[in-house]
Design a protein around this motif. Structure first.
Motif, short mmCIF file in Angstrom:
data_model
loop_
_atom_site.label_atom_id
_atom_site.label_comp_id
_atom_site.label_asym_id
_atom_site.label_seq_id
_atom_site.Cartn_x
_atom_site.Cartn_y
_atom_site.Cartn_z
N VAL A 61 29.18 44.66 73.67
CA VAL A 61 30.71 45.02 74.28
C VAL A 61 31.32 43.70 73.43
O VAL A 61 32.11 44.45 72.52
N ARG A 62 31.28 42.14 73.45
CA ARG A 62 32.20 41.40 72.64
C ARG A 62 32.08 41.93 71.19
O ARG A 62 32.75 42.10 70.60
N ARG A 63 30.31 42.41 70.71
CA ARG A 63 30.62 42.79 69.05
C ARG A 63 31.31 43.97 68.77
O ARG A 63 31.79 44.00 67.66
N PHE A 64 31.34 44.75 69.86
CA PHE A 64 31.67 45.94 69.59
C PHE A 64 33.73 46.21 69.30
O PHE A 64 34.20 46.51 68.33
N ARG A 100 39.55 48.35 61.13
CA ARG A 100 40.64 48.63 61.72
C ARG A 100 40.48 50.14 60.51
O ARG A 100 41.38 50.61 60.82
N LEU A 101 39.96 49.63 59.12
CA LEU A 101 39.78 50.51 57.97
C LEU A 101 39.64 52.28 58.89
O LEU A 101 40.04 53.15 58.03
N THR A 102 38.44 51.52 59.06
CA THR A 102 37.62 52.92 59.01
C THR A 102 36.81 53.32 60.30
O THR A 102 36.91 54.20 61.14
N GLY A 103 37.01 52.27 61.31
CA GLY A 103 37.15 52.55 62.91
C GLY A 103 35.42 52.74 63.38
O GLY A 103 34.46 52.49 62.10
N CYS A 104 34.48 53.59 64.02
CA CYS A 104 32.98 54.35 64.41
C CYS A 104 33.33 55.58 63.46
O CYS A 104 34.07 56.67 64.14
N PHE A 105 32.41 56.13 63.13
CA PHE A 105 32.39 57.35 62.49
C PHE A 105 32.14 58.53 63.68
O PHE A 105 32.61 59.33 64.02
N VAL A 106 31.69 57.91 64.74
CA VAL A 106 31.15 59.11 65.58
C VAL A 106 32.21 59.06 66.99
O VAL A 106 32.53 60.46 66.90
N VAL A 162 43.00 44.45 72.82
CA VAL A 162 41.70 45.10 72.65
C VAL A 162 40.15 43.97 73.35
O VAL A 162 39.56 43.76 74.51
N ARG A 163 40.60 43.02 73.14
CA ARG A 163 39.76 41.58 73.82
C ARG A 163 40.21 41.51 75.23
O ARG A 163 39.14 41.23 76.52
N ASP A 164 41.65 41.55 75.59
CA ASP A 164 41.65 40.90 77.15
C ASP A 164 41.25 42.24 77.88
O ASP A 164 41.08 42.15 79.03
N LEU A 215 34.40 51.41 75.22
CA LEU A 215 33.67 51.13 73.68
C LEU A 215 34.21 51.78 73.09
O LEU A 215 35.07 51.43 71.98
N GLN A 216 34.29 53.40 73.25
CA GLN A 216 35.19 54.56 72.26
C GLN A 216 36.54 54.17 72.66
O GLN A 216 37.11 54.44 71.45
N GLY A 217 37.15 53.81 73.53
CA GLY A 217 38.38 53.55 73.34
C GLY A 217 38.98 52.34 72.70
O GLY A 217 40.24 52.00 71.76
N VAL A 218 38.07 50.78 72.57
CA VAL A 218 37.96 49.94 71.92
C VAL A 218 38.12 49.97 70.33
O VAL A 218 39.19 49.52 69.97
N ARG A 219 37.13 51.13 70.22
CA ARG A 219 37.04 51.60 68.69
C ARG A 219 39.12 52.72 68.31
O ARG A 219 39.03 52.12 67.09
N ILE A 220 39.56 53.13 69.31
CA ILE A 220 40.70 53.39 69.17
C ILE A 220 41.41 52.80 68.40
O ILE A 220 42.27 53.15 67.69
N VAL A 221 41.72 52.05 69.72
CA VAL A 221 42.86 51.53 69.64
C VAL A 221 42.62 49.81 68.69
O VAL A 221 43.64 49.31 67.94
N GLY A 222 41.72 49.34 68.39
CA GLY A 222 41.16 48.42 67.26
C GLY A 222 41.36 49.10 66.00
O GLY A 222 42.16 48.41 65.31
#
Length: 194
Positions: A88-91, A101-107, A182-184, A166-173
């Motif tokens: 979770v912390r790695r994500f 931040r440039l690419t995000g997660c492809f999924v 994201v960290r909080d 994790l999905q929200g972290v990808r979008i917000v990040g």
């Protein structure tokens, strides 16, 4: 006699994946693919099919390369909860890193851009999410069996909560200039595992 390909289809697929991942489906034209891959339209069609088929193959490739890493991280022998926390912390770290931040997660990008109106893309997104959820749930079941997680915690519900996080972290990040957001959120979610 069949003509041999003058390019490496595997390398071309990887290159297409990188372009789609960076730009998205709609913002990537066939001309962009021709230029980026360095091969002609006819070769793209003959090897991969349509732009849509190429995108789906790139999404499959992404899953093939990412899923084994997650499996390895979450199935190590020994305590399971530290592995879940580390994932979770790695994500979260990847989501707030400049390149993340440039690419995000492809999924995640596919879920936001195509899944609402593209059944084939939606199916692949769902398969990916089910896989992540299953890996998380398995690790949390082990954690509970090993006494790391209280007995009253539901591994399935926790795995689903972490998947959504994790999905929200990808979008917000990808969209926010504030990595603290994201960290909080990540640390608050991880506190639920105590």
């Amino acid at each position: 006699m069949a003509r041999t390909k003058e390019f490496d289809p595997d390398a071309a697929l990887q290159s297409a994946l990188e372009l789609f991942w960076q730009r998205g489906y709609e913002a990537t034209s066939l001309s962009d693919l021709v230029e980026h891959l360095g091969i002609g339209r006819a070769s793209i069609y003959a090897t991969f099919g349509s732009k849509h088929e190429l995108y789906l193959k790139a999404l499959d490739r992404y899953a093939e390369t990412r899923d084994p890493v997650l499996l390895t991280e979450l199935s190590q022998p020994g305590p399971a909860l530290p592995a879940v926390r580390a994932v979770v912390r790695r994500f979260a770290a990847e989501a707030t890193a400049p390149e993340g931040r440039l690419t995000g997660c492809f999924v995640t990008n596919t879920a936001a851009e195509l899944a609402p109106h593209d059944p084939a893309a939606a199916r692949r997104v769902e398969i990916s999410w089910e896989h992540v959820e299953t890996l998380l749930r398995s690790a949390l079941v082990r954690a509970r069996a090993q006494g790391e997680l209280p007995e009253d915690r539901d591994p399935r519900a926790l795995a689903r909560m972490l998947l959504v996080l994790l999905q929200g972290v990808r979008i917000v990040g990808k969209a926010s200039d504030d990595p603290g957001r994201v960290r909080d959120a990540t640390e608050q979610a991880l506190a639920l595992l105590d």
